[in-house]
Design a protein around this motif. Structure first.
Motif, short mmCIF file in Angstrom:
data_model
loop_
_atom_site.label_atom_id
_atom_site.label_comp_id
_atom_site.label_asym_id
_atom_site.label_seq_id
_atom_site.Cartn_x
_atom_site.Cartn_y
_atom_site.Cartn_z
N LYS A 1 -7.83 -21.27 -21.70
CA LYS A 1 -7.47 -22.29 -20.72
C LYS A 1 -6.58 -21.74 -19.73
CE LYS A 1 -3.98 -25.39 -21.54
NZ LYS A 1 -3.25 -26.29 -22.18
N ASP A 2 -5.80 -20.54 -19.91
CA ASP A 2 -4.98 -19.94 -19.08
C ASP A 2 -5.81 -18.90 -18.52
OD1 ASP A 2 -2.96 -21.47 -19.73
OD2 ASP A 2 -2.14 -20.30 -21.23
N ALA A 3 -6.99 -18.38 -18.69
CA ALA A 3 -7.70 -17.34 -18.12
C ALA A 3 -8.21 -17.71 -16.88
CB ALA A 3 -8.67 -16.84 -19.19
N ASP A 4 -8.20 -16.77 -15.98
CA ASP A 4 -8.91 -16.92 -14.70
C ASP A 4 -10.44 -16.32 -14.83
OD1 ASP A 4 -6.74 -17.65 -13.35
OD2 ASP A 4 -6.06 -15.48 -13.25
N ILE A 5 -10.78 -15.29 -15.66
CA ILE A 5 -11.99 -14.91 -15.95
C ILE A 5 -12.42 -14.65 -17.41
CG2 ILE A 5 -13.58 -12.73 -15.44
CD1 ILE A 5 -11.80 -12.30 -13.06
N ILE A 6 -13.64 -15.08 -17.89
CA ILE A 6 -14.10 -15.11 -19.27
C ILE A 6 -15.18 -14.10 -19.09
CG2 ILE A 6 -14.58 -15.95 -21.15
CD1 ILE A 6 -13.07 -18.72 -19.85
N ILE A 7 -15.12 -13.07 -20.19
CA ILE A 7 -16.26 -12.04 -20.42
C ILE A 7 -16.84 -12.46 -21.48
CG2 ILE A 7 -16.65 -9.73 -20.50
CD1 ILE A 7 -14.78 -9.30 -18.46
N ALA A 8 -18.33 -12.69 -21.52
CA ALA A 8 -18.96 -12.99 -22.56
C ALA A 8 -20.09 -11.74 -22.85
CB ALA A 8 -19.68 -14.33 -22.60
N PRO A 9 -20.30 -11.24 -24.03
CA PRO A 9 -21.32 -10.05 -24.20
C PRO A 9 -22.70 -10.65 -24.07
CG PRO A 9 -20.66 -11.23 -26.38
CD PRO A 9 -19.64 -11.81 -25.33
#
Length: 75
Positions: free
Chosen positions: A45-53
């Motif tokens: 919720k607080d993240a600007d960028i989410i990295i998924a594998p």
């Protein structure tokens, strides 16, 4: 889950795996599943960028956490 801030000041979350939410034969008990789900929900919720594998994890992030696809990067 790894949390850090990149050089531009964006909050970044790396999500490795969400199998504890999708696989009913996962070794986590109900409390561990709830704990990890709640902890990841707050971080995302607080993240600007989410990295998924991979693509499957990115789909699971949008499915379980209702995050827009433009916020997720697949590596």
């Amino acid at each position: 889950m790894k949390k850090y801030t990149d050089k531009d000041g964006h909050k970044v979350i790396e999500v490795e795996d969400l199998s504890y939410l999708t696989d009913r034969d996962h070794p986590y008990n109900w409390f561990q599943r709830h704990f990890h789900h709640h902890r990841l929900r707050i971080a995302i919720k607080d993240a600007d960028i989410i990295i998924a594998p991979d693509q499957k994890t990115a789909i699971d992030i949008t499915r379980f956490y209702f995050i827009p696809k433009d916020k997720i990067i697949i590596r």
